[in-house]
Design a protein around this motif. Structure first.
Motif, PDB file in Angstrom:
ATOM      1  N   SER A   1      15.212  -9.546  -7.326  1.00  0.00           N
ATOM      2  CA  SER A   1      15.478 -11.484  -6.453  1.00  0.00           C
ATOM      3  C   SER A   1      13.621 -12.276  -7.410  1.00  0.00           C
ATOM      4  O   SER A   1      14.019 -13.323  -7.102  1.00  0.00           O
ATOM      5  CB  SER A   1      15.498 -11.454  -5.205  1.00  0.00           C
ATOM      6  OG  SER A   1      14.074 -10.760  -4.296  1.00  0.00           O
ATOM      7  N   THR A   2      12.717 -11.061  -7.474  1.00  0.00           N
ATOM      8  CA  THR A   2      11.483 -11.903  -7.793  1.00  0.00           C
ATOM      9  C   THR A   2      11.670 -12.004  -9.790  1.00  0.00           C
ATOM     10  O   THR A   2      11.002 -13.251  -9.824  1.00  0.00           O
ATOM     11  CB  THR A   2      10.127 -10.940  -7.370  1.00  0.00           C
ATOM     12  OG1 THR A   2      10.808 -10.383  -6.366  1.00  0.00           O
ATOM     13  CG2 THR A   2       9.291 -11.266  -8.773  1.00  0.00           C
ATOM     14  N   ALA A   3      12.734 -11.002 -10.160  1.00  0.00           N
ATOM     15  CA  ALA A   3      12.664 -11.225 -11.764  1.00  0.00           C
ATOM     16  C   ALA A   3      13.595 -11.837 -11.903  1.00  0.00           C
ATOM     17  O   ALA A   3      14.373 -11.374 -13.141  1.00  0.00           O
ATOM     18  CB  ALA A   3      12.513  -9.999 -12.175  1.00  0.00           C
ATOM     19  N   GLU A   4      14.616 -12.255 -11.719  1.00  0.00           N
ATOM     20  CA  GLU A   4      15.700 -13.339 -11.450  1.00  0.00           C
ATOM     21  C   GLU A   4      15.454 -13.728 -12.547  1.00  0.00           C
ATOM     22  O   GLU A   4      16.463 -13.725 -13.247  1.00  0.00           O
ATOM     23  CB  GLU A   4      15.992 -14.135  -9.961  1.00  0.00           C
ATOM     24  CG  GLU A   4      17.930 -14.766  -9.691  1.00  0.00           C
ATOM     25  CD  GLU A   4      18.054 -15.267  -8.905  1.00  0.00           C
ATOM     26  OE1 GLU A   4      19.249 -15.566  -9.123  1.00  0.00           O
ATOM     27  OE2 GLU A   4      17.192 -15.560  -8.193  1.00  0.00           O
ATOM     28  N   LYS A   5      14.951 -15.059 -12.379  1.00  0.00           N
ATOM     29  CA  LYS A   5      14.740 -15.406 -13.926  1.00  0.00           C
ATOM     30  C   LYS A   5      15.166 -14.923 -14.977  1.00  0.00           C
ATOM     31  O   LYS A   5      15.506 -15.675 -16.300  1.00  0.00           O
ATOM     32  CB  LYS A   5      14.325 -17.043 -13.738  1.00  0.00           C
ATOM     33  CG  LYS A   5      14.075 -17.780 -12.951  1.00  0.00           C
ATOM     34  CD  LYS A   5      15.054 -19.191 -12.849  1.00  0.00           C
ATOM     35  CE  LYS A   5      15.615 -19.461 -11.790  1.00  0.00           C
ATOM     36  NZ  LYS A   5      17.021 -21.018 -12.248  1.00  0.00           N
ATOM     37  N   PHE A   6      14.051 -14.205 -15.461  1.00  0.00           N
ATOM     38  CA  PHE A   6      14.177 -13.116 -16.498  1.00  0.00           C
ATOM     39  C   PHE A   6      15.008 -12.390 -16.540  1.00  0.00           C
ATOM     40  O   PHE A   6      15.862 -12.719 -18.059  1.00  0.00           O
ATOM     41  CB  PHE A   6      12.894 -12.560 -16.371  1.00  0.00           C
ATOM     42  CG  PHE A   6      12.554 -11.751 -17.324  1.00  0.00           C
ATOM     43  CD1 PHE A   6      12.670 -12.676 -18.733  1.00  0.00           C
ATOM     44  CD2 PHE A   6      12.926 -10.386 -17.759  1.00  0.00           C
ATOM     45  CE1 PHE A   6      12.243 -11.672 -20.219  1.00  0.00           C
ATOM     46  CE2 PHE A   6      12.942  -9.365 -18.684  1.00  0.00           C
ATOM     47  CZ  PHE A   6      12.306  -9.959 -20.470  1.00  0.00           C
ATOM     48  N   ILE A   7      16.118 -11.823 -15.601  1.00  0.00           N
ATOM     49  CA  ILE A   7      16.823 -11.319 -15.970  1.00  0.00           C
ATOM     50  C   ILE A   7      18.592 -12.125 -16.524  1.00  0.00           C
ATOM     51  O   ILE A   7      19.052 -11.644 -16.768  1.00  0.00           O
ATOM     52  CB  ILE A   7      17.060  -9.972 -14.102  1.00  0.00           C
ATOM     53  CG1 ILE A   7      15.965  -9.393 -14.545  1.00  0.00           C
ATOM     54  CG2 ILE A   7      18.853  -9.536 -14.225  1.00  0.00           C
ATOM     55  CD1 ILE A   7      15.658  -8.407 -15.529  1.00  0.00           C
ATOM     56  N   GLN A   8      18.250 -13.487 -16.213  1.00  0.00           N
ATOM     57  CA  GLN A   8      19.112 -14.319 -15.844  1.00  0.00           C
ATOM     58  C   GLN A   8      18.799 -14.501 -17.743  1.00  0.00           C
ATOM     59  O   GLN A   8      19.915 -15.042 -18.210  1.00  0.00           O
ATOM     60  CB  GLN A   8      19.376 -15.156 -15.279  1.00  0.00           C
ATOM     61  CG  GLN A   8      19.911 -15.260 -13.989  1.00  0.00           C
ATOM     62  CD  GLN A   8      19.466 -16.023 -13.232  1.00  0.00           C
ATOM     63  OE1 GLN A   8      19.713 -17.654 -13.470  1.00  0.00           O
ATOM     64  NE2 GLN A   8      19.799 -16.435 -11.842  1.00  0.00           N
ATOM     65  N   GLU A   9      17.816 -14.761 -18.179  1.00  0.00           N
ATOM     66  CA  GLU A   9      17.945 -15.154 -19.643  1.00  0.00           C
ATOM     67  C   GLU A   9      18.106 -13.804 -20.245  1.00  0.00           C
ATOM     68  O   GLU A   9      18.439 -13.799 -21.390  1.00  0.00           O
ATOM     69  CB  GLU A   9      16.209 -15.447 -19.917  1.00  0.00           C
ATOM     70  CG  GLU A   9      15.456 -16.617 -19.206  1.00  0.00           C
ATOM     71  CD  GLU A   9      16.562 -17.978 -19.695  1.00  0.00           C
ATOM     72  OE1 GLU A   9      16.508 -17.911 -21.030  1.00  0.00           O
ATOM     73  OE2 GLU A   9      16.728 -18.817 -18.784  1.00  0.00           O
TER      74      GLU A   9
ATOM     75  N   LYS B   1       7.564 -13.750 -11.158  1.00  0.00           N
ATOM     76  CA  LYS B   1       6.836 -15.355 -10.161  1.00  0.00           C
ATOM     77  C   LYS B   1       6.318 -15.740 -11.087  1.00  0.00           C
ATOM     78  O   LYS B   1       6.761 -17.404 -11.137  1.00  0.00           O
ATOM     79  CB  LYS B   1       6.729 -14.940  -8.908  1.00  0.00           C
ATOM     80  CG  LYS B   1       7.179 -15.277  -7.751  1.00  0.00           C
ATOM     81  CD  LYS B   1       6.815 -15.512  -6.249  1.00  0.00           C
ATOM     82  CE  LYS B   1       7.919 -14.826  -4.861  1.00  0.00           C
ATOM     83  NZ  LYS B   1       6.888 -14.699  -4.069  1.00  0.00           N
ATOM     84  N   ALA B   2       5.609 -15.612 -11.709  1.00  0.00           N
ATOM     85  CA  ALA B   2       4.376 -15.850 -13.271  1.00  0.00           C
ATOM     86  C   ALA B   2       6.008 -16.807 -14.242  1.00  0.00           C
ATOM     87  O   ALA B   2       5.504 -17.823 -14.889  1.00  0.00           O
ATOM     88  CB  ALA B   2       3.735 -14.844 -13.611  1.00  0.00           C
ATOM     89  N   TYR B   3       6.643 -15.928 -14.501  1.00  0.00           N
ATOM     90  CA  TYR B   3       7.889 -16.143 -15.788  1.00  0.00           C
ATOM     91  C   TYR B   3       8.231 -17.518 -15.172  1.00  0.00           C
ATOM     92  O   TYR B   3       8.709 -18.321 -16.108  1.00  0.00           O
ATOM     93  CB  TYR B   3       8.689 -15.113 -16.002  1.00  0.00           C
ATOM     94  CG  TYR B   3       9.557 -15.298 -16.711  1.00  0.00           C
ATOM     95  CD1 TYR B   3       9.907 -15.623 -18.153  1.00  0.00           C
ATOM     96  CD2 TYR B   3      10.860 -15.768 -16.823  1.00  0.00           C
ATOM     97  CE1 TYR B   3      10.835 -15.631 -19.251  1.00  0.00           C
ATOM     98  CE2 TYR B   3      11.941 -16.210 -17.564  1.00  0.00           C
ATOM     99  CZ  TYR B   3      11.477 -16.029 -18.139  1.00  0.00           C
ATOM    100  OH  TYR B   3      12.966 -16.913 -19.533  1.00  0.00           O
TER     101      TYR B   3
ATOM    102  N   VAL C   1       6.298 -16.731 -21.792  1.00  0.00           N
ATOM    103  CA  VAL C   1       7.875 -16.040 -21.905  1.00  0.00           C
ATOM    104  C   VAL C   1       7.831 -15.409 -22.597  1.00  0.00           C
ATOM    105  O   VAL C   1       5.943 -14.839 -22.934  1.00  0.00           O
ATOM    106  CB  VAL C   1       8.599 -16.867 -23.039  1.00  0.00           C
ATOM    107  CG1 VAL C   1       9.122 -18.096 -22.424  1.00  0.00           C
ATOM    108  CG2 VAL C   1       7.401 -17.737 -24.572  1.00  0.00           C
ATOM    109  N   SER C   2       8.543 -13.749 -23.138  1.00  0.00           N
ATOM    110  CA  SER C   2       8.190 -12.413 -23.390  1.00  0.00           C
ATOM    111  C   SER C   2       8.649 -12.126 -24.530  1.00  0.00           C
ATOM    112  O   SER C   2       7.555 -11.284 -25.300  1.00  0.00           O
ATOM    113  CB  SER C   2       9.457 -12.126 -22.701  1.00  0.00           C
ATOM    114  OG  SER C   2       9.821 -12.247 -23.873  1.00  0.00           O
TER     115      SER C   2
ATOM    116  N   VAL D   1       5.966  -7.011 -18.748  1.00  0.00           N
ATOM    117  CA  VAL D   1       6.726  -7.250 -17.527  1.00  0.00           C
ATOM    118  C   VAL D   1       5.531  -7.549 -16.091  1.00  0.00           C
ATOM    119  O   VAL D   1       6.595  -7.648 -15.132  1.00  0.00           O
ATOM    120  CB  VAL D   1       6.822  -4.746 -17.654  1.00  0.00           C
ATOM    121  CG1 VAL D   1       7.144  -4.702 -15.530  1.00  0.00           C
ATOM    122  CG2 VAL D   1       7.547  -4.617 -18.646  1.00  0.00           C
ATOM    123  N   PRO D   2       4.281  -6.867 -16.188  1.00  0.00           N
ATOM    124  CA  PRO D   2       3.338  -7.546 -15.199  1.00  0.00           C
ATOM    125  C   PRO D   2       3.561  -9.227 -14.809  1.00  0.00           C
ATOM    126  O   PRO D   2       3.532  -9.510 -14.061  1.00  0.00           O
ATOM    127  CB  PRO D   2       1.909  -7.314 -15.552  1.00  0.00           C
ATOM    128  CG  PRO D   2       2.052  -6.625 -16.596  1.00  0.00           C
ATOM    129  CD  PRO D   2       2.982  -6.377 -16.730  1.00  0.00           C
TER     130      PRO D   2
END
Length: 413
Positions: free
Chosen positions: A79-87, A33-35, A51-52, A28-29
């Motif tokens: 908005s910050t976690a957008e890329k991960f949520i999309q995955e 943006k790091a992801y 990756v997770s 989670v941390p």
């Protein structure tokens, strides 16, 4: 060929709900943006810092997509976690897309079986296929990835794209046999994501779109470990094919309240009891570690080993949550299920829905057998799937526009 040290699959992915939740907490941390910055990079076997490494847990729903999104959005703005949520939602999208086009899965199975017959009749193709699967093509990166897949049951998502492209366009091997190779070895092998991902690379999922593995891209994102020579420089679609239009999403009628139900969990949803309809009395439970004798699954030994222990973990979790005895059975066996229903006084069986694939076929076969025994089977669809799947009628980008609405409907924003 590189001298690589491959971690054992069950060391890399301890098959329990607790291990999945621990990995989620650790990730989670890094889900913001790091992801987004590191997610395409692969540094080698067991070193997937960007990756997770949650996919086997999510694929079998040892932890659910809702739980993952909830944990991430408790820490990060959408908005910050957008890329991960999309995955996370990509997996949901693929399932919904295939759910409304089951003929695509059936066509893959037929093509795979026909390709197997072609291989048996062609010594040269047999040798080429074995060389690819055993990592003897002479393309160092591809050979290392092939060995990593077989040894660990996992490949980074970006590597999967490179691998499929080289398989199809450089080695000229049948795409369906490549998809089958993944299904037999990946711990997170998913009928929708795997089949449709290979179709996309091959140019038959999205007309006019293929994926070409390029040496500079591999060098950049594989931490400079490889710059392969001799790769295909063009990627023409393997044939002119357009996917069928979306059909109706199969309905799942609500379960009538009253009576006593036997809860049946399976490899497509090992925590489905947390999505049961209100007012359903659960008399007992079962967890199936496999599918049905007529529709065998998992397809590989490592996945089967993961599922056996994951099923035991799921049974412990369900037993604790429901204060019931929840034994594990090897497969979706009608006789064993009828006997367990009798022991707990259940007059129906309720199970989380399974999307298109071997467990869907298995539940259909099981339903007919249980009906003949006077024990109805009800398939309960999660709200997460029921809300998202209807939007999977076209490509992912139209679907993506609905992600804020879906998160809001789920109470996550």
């Amino acid at each position: 060929m590189a001298d690589l040290d491959y971690p054992a699959p069950l060391d890399l992915f301890p098959p329990s709900r607790e291990a999945g939740l621990d990995r989620l907490r650790d990730f989670v941390p890094h889900a913001g943006k790091a992801y987004a910055a590191k997610r395409n990079a692969d540094s080698g076997p067991g070193r997937k810092d960007g990756v997770s490494m949650l996919s086997p847990y999510i694929r079998h729903r040892l932890i659910s997509e809702y739980e993952v999104a909830e944990a991430v959005l408790a820490r990060w703005a959408p908005s910050t976690a957008e890329k991960f949520i999309q995955e996370v939602l990509w997996r949901t999208y693929w399932k919904g897309w295939l759910q409304m086009r089951p003929s695509v899965w059936q066509a893959f199975v037929r093509e795979r079986d026909n390709d197997r017959l072609r291989v048996e009749a062609n010594a040269g193709l047999t040798r080429a296929l074995l060389d690819a699967e055993e990592g003897r093509t002479g393309i160092e990166c591809f050979d290392d990835w092939s060995r990593e897949l077989v040894a660990t049951g996992y490949l980074h998502n970006h590597v999967r794209m490179w691998f499929a492209s080289i398989w199809i366009f450089t080695l000229k091997l049948p795409w369906a046999l490549g998809a089958d190779f993944f299904l037999r070895h990946l711990l997170d092998a998913d009928p929708a994501s795997n089949t449709l991902g290979w179709r996309w690379v091959a140019g038959i999922q999205t007309p006019g779109k293929t994926y070409l593995a390029r040496p500079d891209n591999i060098e950049k994102y594989a931490d400079g470990r490889y710059r392969p020579e001799g790769l295909a420089t063009t990627a023409e679609a393997i044939r002119d094919e357009r996917p069928p239009k979306a059909g109706e999403l199969p309905a799942r009628p609500k379960l009538a309240t009253g009576g006593r139900a036997l809860l049946l969990l399976h490899g497509d949803d090992l925590t489905g009891f947390d999505a049961l309809p209100d007012g359903v009395a659960i008399a007992g439970g079962l967890v199936a570690a496999g599918a049905h004798a007529d529709h065998p699954w998992p397809f590989g030994d490592k996945a089967a080993g993961f599922m056996q222990r994951a099923a035991a973990s799921a049974a412990e979790h369900a037993a604790s949550a429901l204060s019931l005895d929840v034994p594990v059975i090897a497969e979706l066996n009608a006789e064993a299920i009828v006997e367990q229903a009798k022991q707990v006084g259940a007059d129906r069986v309720i199970t989380p829905d399974a999307p298109v694939g071997p467990l869907d076929d298995a539940l259909d076969a099981l339903s007919a057998q249980l009906h003949a025994a006077g024990l109805p089977l009800h398939r309960s669809r999660r709200d997460w799937d029921g809300a998202a799947w209807p939007f999977a009628t076209k490509g992912f980008f139209p679907f993506k526009k609905h992600i804020p609405e879906l998160l809001e409907r789920a109470g996550l924003t």
